[in-house]
Design an enzyme around this catalytic site. Sequence first.
Site, mmCIF file in Angstrom:
data_model
loop_
_atom_site.group_PDB
_atom_site.id
_atom_site.type_symbol
_atom_site.label_atom_id
_atom_site.label_comp_id
_atom_site.label_asym_id
_atom_site.label_seq_id
_atom_site.Cartn_x
_atom_site.Cartn_y
_atom_site.Cartn_z
ATOM 1 N N GLU A 55 0.825 -1.209 0.000
ATOM 2 C CA GLU A 55 0.000 0.000 0.000
ATOM 3 C C GLU A 55 0.861 1.261 0.000
ATOM 4 O O GLU A 55 0.530 2.261 -0.653
ATOM 5 C CB GLU A 55 -0.921 0.032 1.227
ATOM 6 C CG GLU A 55 -1.910 -1.129 1.318
ATOM 7 C CD GLU A 55 -1.361 -2.306 2.118
ATOM 8 O OE1 GLU A 55 -0.154 -2.625 1.979
ATOM 9 O OE2 GLU A 55 -2.135 -2.921 2.877
ATOM 10 N N SER A 171 20.109 -42.201 -8.906
ATOM 11 C CA SER A 171 18.846 -41.496 -9.104
ATOM 12 C C SER A 171 19.000 -40.147 -9.778
ATOM 13 O O SER A 171 18.027 -39.441 -9.982
ATOM 14 C CB SER A 171 18.177 -41.264 -7.741
ATOM 15 O OG SER A 171 18.928 -40.329 -7.000
ATOM 16 N N TRP A 173 19.204 -37.030 -12.233
ATOM 17 C CA TRP A 173 18.702 -36.657 -13.549
ATOM 18 C C TRP A 173 17.597 -37.562 -14.082
ATOM 19 O O TRP A 173 17.620 -37.984 -15.214
ATOM 20 C CB TRP A 173 19.837 -36.605 -14.598
ATOM 21 C CG TRP A 173 21.096 -35.968 -14.112
ATOM 22 C CD1 TRP A 173 22.329 -36.531 -14.080
ATOM 23 C CD2 TRP A 173 21.263 -34.630 -13.618
ATOM 24 N NE1 TRP A 173 23.255 -35.656 -13.568
ATOM 25 C CE2 TRP A 173 22.623 -34.473 -13.277
ATOM 26 C CE3 TRP A 173 20.405 -33.562 -13.402
ATOM 27 C CZ2 TRP A 173 23.135 -33.302 -12.744
ATOM 28 C CZ3 TRP A 173 20.919 -32.396 -12.860
ATOM 29 C CH2 TRP A 173 22.271 -32.286 -12.548
ATOM 30 N N ARG A 187 12.046 -24.397 -4.504
ATOM 31 C CA ARG A 187 12.962 -24.146 -3.384
ATOM 32 C C ARG A 187 12.995 -22.664 -3.044
ATOM 33 O O ARG A 187 12.929 -22.283 -1.876
ATOM 34 C CB ARG A 187 14.395 -24.590 -3.749
ATOM 35 C CG ARG A 187 14.603 -26.057 -3.693
ATOM 36 C CD ARG A 187 16.064 -26.395 -4.016
ATOM 37 N NE ARG A 187 16.182 -27.820 -4.284
ATOM 38 C CZ ARG A 187 17.252 -28.397 -4.774
ATOM 39 N NH1 ARG A 187 18.340 -27.681 -5.049
ATOM 40 N NH2 ARG A 187 17.273 -29.698 -4.979
ATOM 41 N N LEU A 207 20.721 -29.124 -1.864
ATOM 42 C CA LEU A 207 19.425 -28.449 -1.684
ATOM 43 C C LEU A 207 19.551 -26.924 -1.692
ATOM 44 O O LEU A 207 18.804 -26.230 -1.007
ATOM 45 C CB LEU A 207 18.729 -28.902 -0.395
ATOM 46 C CG LEU A 207 18.024 -30.269 -0.365
ATOM 47 C CD1 LEU A 207 17.140 -30.436 -1.590
ATOM 48 C CD2 LEU A 207 18.937 -31.430 -0.228
HETATM 49 ZN ZN LIG Z 1 0.805 -2.800 5.975
#
Ligand SMILES: [Zn+2]
Length: 370
Positions: A55, A171, A173, A187, A207
Amino acid sequence: MPALPDQAYMARALELARKGLYSTHPNPRVGCVIVRDGRIVGEGWHARAGEPHAEVHALRQAGDKAKGATAYVTLEPCSHHGRTPPCADALVNAGVARVVAAMQDPNPQVSGRGLQRLADAGIAVQSGMLEAEARALNAGFIKRMEKGLPFVRVKLAMSLDGRTAMASGESQWITGPAARAAVQRLRARASVVLTGADTVLADQARLTVRPDELGLNAELTALALMRPPLRVLVDGRLRVPLSAPFFQAGPALVATCAAASARDRFLEDGHELLAVPGSNGHVDLNRLLVELAARGANEVLVEAGPRLAGAFARLGLVDEYQLFVAPKFLGSSARPLLDLPLVRMAEAKELKITDIRAVGDDWRITAVPL
Ligand SMILES: [Zn+2]
């Protein structure tokens, strides 16, 4: 220019709010559009905690033109003094004539008081426009405010025959580059990326969010990198050595139920250790989620192997599955998606598919537990 329907301006406000997808947490994503005489005179969106709310940006752009205007906000304007002054007061002071909100703020510090303050000042107030879209955008923030738990999204990659890895554990790719970019964005939008010891040990997983693979513009990439997700390793027995790539990639949080004497070595490298109750070397996942929510985690992305992902599923802790399906068969000796020891058809876990789309040569299924 003829005025557009209210919904069109709210849709624009939601579009602006989505720019904060990767950076506002722990705050909600919020957008604002100010319209006078059928013209947009101000637009804003919240980028990061501690920075002005949507705002404020929109009112600054509108300047004097905010007088007598309608403000469209995707979330009820705040009424409390946080790190920034209340937006409800700013709207009143700017002389706005009407405020349309997509939804009430679930934050108990606000919940209706912002709209009430506007109404008390003689401003016409309306709430609930495009509410479903607004709620979906901030599902994590809403769940944390209402239930003290984060929204849990489980990402899984599998073959058409529902397998995730060869029996050897190989595992890497399974899916193609477009699916991997989509995972990077999952992520980046999360407050927490959570994994288990099996995945970190078997896949050398880090990760991390990799900026060059996000596929976002420079502005959003920069914002995402300023607010990277906390990487959480669930390691009940502290099996993962500090030399693992996961720890080398930066500070992480380790959730464990191991004895205090086993924990000291993790603190030296800048990692944090979180003692969570558990049994038989298994961390109490519900308690862990409560703790993560208390730290401001809105969305938790679980990227784990069949045992940990299966535990989340069994305990009913999953809000949404993101299933990436590669057009290949891995065969009957390959590993399953989830460790779910069900016997009878009546025990089957039922899901509702809410979205399915092609991602490169792969498919992405969004499903929610029933
Ligand atoms: Zn506000």
